[in-house]
Design an enzyme around this catalytic site. Structure first.
Site, PDB file in Angstrom:
ATOM      1  N   ASP A 192      -7.933  -5.535   0.214  1.00 40.41           N
ATOM      2  CA  ASP A 192      -8.395  -6.377  -0.888  1.00 40.41           C
ATOM      3  C   ASP A 192      -7.967  -7.832  -0.773  1.00 40.41           C
ATOM      4  OD1 ASP A 192      -9.732  -4.342  -2.314  1.00 40.41           O
ATOM      5  OD2 ASP A 192      -7.797  -3.528  -2.900  1.00 40.41           O
TER       6      ASP A 192
ATOM      7  N   HIS B  72       0.842  -1.191   0.000  1.00 41.92           N
ATOM      8  CA  HIS B  72       0.000   0.000   0.000  1.00 41.92           C
ATOM      9  C   HIS B  72       0.878   1.242   0.000  1.00 41.92           C
ATOM     10  CE1 HIS B  72      -3.154   2.846   1.198  1.00 41.92           C
ATOM     11  NE2 HIS B  72      -3.992   1.923   0.748  1.00 41.92           N
TER      12      HIS B  72
HETATM   13  C1  SDX Z   1      -6.432   0.120  -2.750  1.00 43.76           C
HETATM   14  O1  SDX Z   1      -4.490   4.535  -1.690  1.00 43.76           O
HETATM   15  C2  SDX Z   1      -5.565   4.018  -1.214  1.00 43.76           C
HETATM   16  O2  SDX Z   1      -6.076   4.479  -0.248  1.00 43.76           O
HETATM   17  C3  SDX Z   1      -6.155   2.872  -1.992  1.00 43.76           C
HETATM   18  C4  SDX Z   1      -7.110   1.975  -1.204  1.00 43.76           C
HETATM   19  C5  SDX Z   1      -8.422   2.724  -0.888  1.00 43.76           C
HETATM   20  O3  SDX Z   1      -9.079   2.360   0.092  1.00 43.76           O
HETATM   21  O4  SDX Z   1      -8.785   3.623  -1.653  1.00 43.76           O
HETATM   22  O5  SDX Z   1      -6.528   1.523  -0.003  1.00 43.76           O
HETATM   23  C6  SDX Z   1      -7.563   0.754  -2.014  1.00 43.76           C
HETATM   24  O6  SDX Z   1      -6.263   0.485  -3.878  1.00 43.76           O
HETATM   25  C7  SDX Z   1      -5.545  -0.914  -2.074  1.00 43.76           C
HETATM   26  C8  SDX Z   1      -4.356  -1.352  -2.931  1.00 43.76           C
HETATM   27  C9  SDX Z   1      -4.771  -2.489  -3.821  1.00 43.76           C
HETATM   28  N1  SDX Z   1      -3.731  -2.853  -4.764  1.00 43.76           N
HETATM   29  C10 SDX Z   1      -3.070  -4.007  -4.729  1.00 43.76           C
HETATM   30  O7  SDX Z   1      -3.235  -4.823  -3.815  1.00 43.76           O
HETATM   31  C11 SDX Z   1      -2.201  -4.271  -5.917  1.00 43.76           C
HETATM   32  C12 SDX Z   1      -0.872  -4.818  -5.465  1.00 43.76           C
HETATM   33  N2  SDX Z   1      -0.152  -3.784  -4.789  1.00 43.76           N
HETATM   34  C13 SDX Z   1       0.679  -2.894  -5.499  1.00 43.76           C
HETATM   35  O8  SDX Z   1       0.731  -2.886  -6.856  1.00 43.76           O
HETATM   36  C14 SDX Z   1       1.239  -1.680  -4.764  1.00 43.76           C
HETATM   37  O9  SDX Z   1       1.676  -2.101  -3.515  1.00 43.76           O
HETATM   38  C15 SDX Z   1       0.311  -0.464  -4.648  1.00 43.76           C
HETATM   39  C16 SDX Z   1      -0.222  -0.011  -5.995  1.00 43.76           C
HETATM   40  C17 SDX Z   1      -0.861  -0.742  -3.737  1.00 43.76           C
HETATM   41  C18 SDX Z   1       1.150   0.693  -4.036  1.00 43.76           C
HETATM   42  O10 SDX Z   1       2.063   1.144  -4.981  1.00 43.76           O
HETATM   43  P1  SDX Z   1       3.228   2.186  -4.623  1.00 43.76           P
HETATM   44  O11 SDX Z   1       2.892   3.010  -3.467  1.00 43.76           O
HETATM   45  O12 SDX Z   1       3.551   2.891  -5.894  1.00 43.76           O
HETATM   46  O13 SDX Z   1       4.385   1.259  -4.178  1.00 43.76           O
HETATM   47  P2  SDX Z   1       5.572   0.838  -5.063  1.00 43.76           P
HETATM   48  O14 SDX Z   1       5.106   0.237  -6.327  1.00 43.76           O
HETATM   49  O15 SDX Z   1       6.489   2.016  -5.176  1.00 43.76           O
HETATM   50  O16 SDX Z   1       6.227  -0.296  -4.202  1.00 43.76           O
HETATM   51  C19 SDX Z   1       7.411  -0.154  -3.447  1.00 43.76           C
HETATM   52  C20 SDX Z   1       8.234  -1.390  -3.692  1.00 43.76           C
HETATM   53  C21 SDX Z   1       8.527  -1.601  -5.188  1.00 43.76           C
HETATM   54  O17 SDX Z   1       9.780  -2.273  -5.249  1.00 43.76           O
HETATM   55  P3  SDX Z   1      11.132  -1.410  -5.530  1.00 43.76           P
HETATM   56  O18 SDX Z   1      10.938  -0.753  -6.879  1.00 43.76           O
HETATM   57  O19 SDX Z   1      11.271  -0.434  -4.408  1.00 43.76           O
HETATM   58  O20 SDX Z   1      12.221  -2.467  -5.537  1.00 43.76           O
HETATM   59  O21 SDX Z   1       7.507  -2.555  -3.263  1.00 43.76           O
HETATM   60  C22 SDX Z   1       7.275  -3.406  -4.381  1.00 43.76           C
HETATM   61  C23 SDX Z   1       7.449  -2.543  -5.631  1.00 43.76           C
HETATM   62  O22 SDX Z   1       7.827  -3.302  -6.752  1.00 43.76           O
HETATM   63  N3  SDX Z   1       5.912  -3.880  -4.272  1.00 43.76           N
HETATM   64  C24 SDX Z   1       5.528  -5.151  -4.437  1.00 43.76           C
HETATM   65  C25 SDX Z   1       4.147  -5.152  -4.213  1.00 43.76           C
HETATM   66  N4  SDX Z   1       3.734  -3.912  -3.922  1.00 43.76           N
HETATM   67  C26 SDX Z   1       4.824  -3.137  -3.965  1.00 43.76           C
HETATM   68  N5  SDX Z   1       6.191  -6.267  -4.758  1.00 43.76           N
HETATM   69  C27 SDX Z   1       5.488  -7.404  -4.857  1.00 43.76           C
HETATM   70  N6  SDX Z   1       4.142  -7.486  -4.655  1.00 43.76           N
HETATM   71  C28 SDX Z   1       3.456  -6.368  -4.336  1.00 43.76           C
HETATM   72  N7  SDX Z   1       2.136  -6.415  -4.133  1.00 43.76           N
END
Ligand code: SDX
Length: 430
Positions: A364, A306
């Site tokens: 989720d 998140h």
């Molecule tokens: C919701 O914002 C809100 O409030 C949203 C929400 C709401 O109530 O409105 O809470 C609802 O949208 C929940 C989120 C649902 N999405 C997912 O579950 C999809 C999977 N998660 C991700 O794609 C991700 O974690 C996000 C989109 C939720 C957050 O993205 P960010 O803040 O841009 O984080 P990031 O991509 O910069 O991640 C940081 C690191 C990265 O690695 P590095 O580049 O630093 O090496 O963590 C890794 C990412 O690749 N990473 C993951 C991961 N999530 C982040 N690696 C593996 N699996 C994951 N799920």
């Protein structure tokens, strides 16, 4: 509200910027005059350090895993409150008295039917249309049906539009579902509570008596509370930006629904369940954990991570409890998907990659298992999120419209394209 200043130095010139303090949470440096004073913009793709607005509605402490609606902790609201009470709280800032609650419930209930011509709108879709596509279209189309509540400068019309959307979202969502399975639409029954009414519109058929299961209704109501608002997330920011141009509220909420649909946002509940199905059995988990950690593989663990929570999402804990409650009520002793989810969570929470990046289950992760057990197909999961988030979008939209300093949202950019050049005719191009 500004109590101190912050000084930044740009090209050797010092500029003093006001610092604004909130009631809790990080303060902000007010950079609104920065361009005027320095000729420079700030750069923050994805808004990781940018407060786009001031708000009194929802507060998140992502490090501690705290979520408050108007100051009230989410777990207390989920345990003791109901969804319409939460709607009232988000819209008006205080919990209702008994009389205010009865009046609010009555006002919402009075708007549950949709204009009968909306039925024809539905039949224009293919039966296999994704219900989120139908929702984007139908909620936007409400502006074509309810002209008497699209003048945003009139507080009464804004209130009526708000009531209409909160009341009609369950009806539209149920219609989208019924259409997809070829069953007749079920009209709302106003002596039922909000969530029981929704369950009936989804699962009743005219040929049989339908009795709402109170345990499932209460569980779904709680799920709606958990999803009701979440500060300036992508879809809420979309609603605010759309609304900042003066667009009517139905169009703004349709924009929010479109944004919510994406798998990185509200579409993650659907994606998480598909992922659990694909993993199939706990012995495949290590393979998927490896894929999620592989930079060259686009796969990510859905329902994990998140932008704001660097701790357990407080909603995920309540959701997990609700999952067990629902499966128990339905007599589902062994759900292979739940087995995979529990095991996956345990493995990921101990894995160095997830620990280091502070990736925890979000709301989720468990919601899909719960909604599937209740009988909803995966394609409806994000629709249910949209239904519940509608009140949050409306509360945030209203707060923006009522703010006298509100202006159209207009971000700037760092231009990296070609500098100015002269047009060349086709014949002269090499
Ligand atoms: C919701 O914002 C809100 O409030 C949203 C929400 C709401 O109530 O409105 O809470 C609802 O949208 C929940 C989120 C649902 N999405 C997912 O579950 C999809 C999977 N998660 C991700 O794609 C991700 O974690 C996000 C989109 C939720 C957050 O993205 P960010 O803040 O841009 O984080 P990031 O991509 O910069 O991640 C940081 C690191 C990265 O690695 P590095 O580049 O630093 O090496 O963590 C890794 C990412 O690749 N990473 C993951 C991961 N999530 C982040 N690696 C593996 N699996 C994951 N799920």
């Amino acid at each position: 509200m500004s109590s101190s200043t912050s000084t930044i130095s740009v090209d050797g010139k010092s500029v003093e910027l006001p610092v604004k303090e909130g009631t809790i949470g990080p303060s902000v440096v007010d950079i609104s005059k920065l361009y005027g004073q320095t000729g420079m913009f700030t750069y923050d793709p994805g808004f990781t350090s940018t407060a786009a607005t001031e708000s009194k509605i929802t507060y998140i402490d992502g490090d501690k895993g705290i979520l408050l609606y108007r100051g009230y902790p989410i777990d207390q609201l989920a345990e003791h409150g109901d969804f319409l009470e939460t709607c009232y709280l988000l819209l008006y800032g205080e919990l209702p008295t008994a009389a205010q609650k009865a009046d609010f419930d009555y006002r919402v209930t009075r708007h549950t039917m949709v204009h009968d011509q909306m039925n024809r709108f539905f039949t224009g879709f293919r039966r296999d249309a994704h219900p989120m596509a139908i929702m984007v279209a139908c909620v936007g189309a409400l502006s074509a049906f309810y002209h008497d509540s699209t003048d945003i400068s009139d507080p009464h019309q804004r209130m009526i539009a708000s009531m209409r959307m909160i009341a009609k979202m369950p009806t539209l969502a149920a219609m989208a579902y019924k259409y997809s399975i070829g069953q007749p639409f079920v009209y709302p029954q106003n002596d039922l509570d909000y969530t029981s009414n929704f369950l009936k519109m989804c699962f009743a058929v005219p040929a049989e008596e339908y009795k709402v299961n109170p345990v499932l209704s209460r569980a779904l109501d709680r799920i709606f509370i958990l999803h009701a608002d979440h500060e300036q997330n992508a879809s809420t920011s979309t609603v605010r930006l759309a609304g900042s141009s003066g667009a009517n509220p139905f169009a703004c909420i349709a924009a929010g629904i479109a944004c919510l649909w994406g798998p990185a946002h509200g579409g993650a509940n659907e994606a998480a369940l598909k992922m659990l199905e694909e993993i199939g059995t706990p012995d495949h988990i290590p393979e998927y954990i490896a894929k999620a950690k592989d930079k060259n593989d686009p796969f990510r663990l859905m329902g994990f991570g998140h932008r704001v929570y660097k701790n357990y999402d407080p909603r995920a804990r309540i959701m997990q409890k609700t999952t067990h409650e629902v499966l128990n009520e339905l007599g589902i002793k062994d759900d292979p998907l739940l087995d995979v989810a529990v095991e996956l969570e345990q493995i990921a929470l101990k894995d160095e990659y997830f620990v280091e990046k502070k990736l925890y289950p979000n709301i989720d992760f468990y919601s899909g298992i719960t909604l599937k057990a209740m009988g909803f197909p995966t394609s409806m999961f994000t629709v249910l999120f949209a239904l519940a988030r509608t009140v949050g979008w409306i509360a945030q939209w209203s707060e923006m419209i009522e703010d006298p300093s509100q202006r159209i949202g207009r971000p700037r950019q760092l231009y990296t394209g070609s500098p100015e050049r002269d047009y060349v005719t086709v014949a002269q191009r090499g």
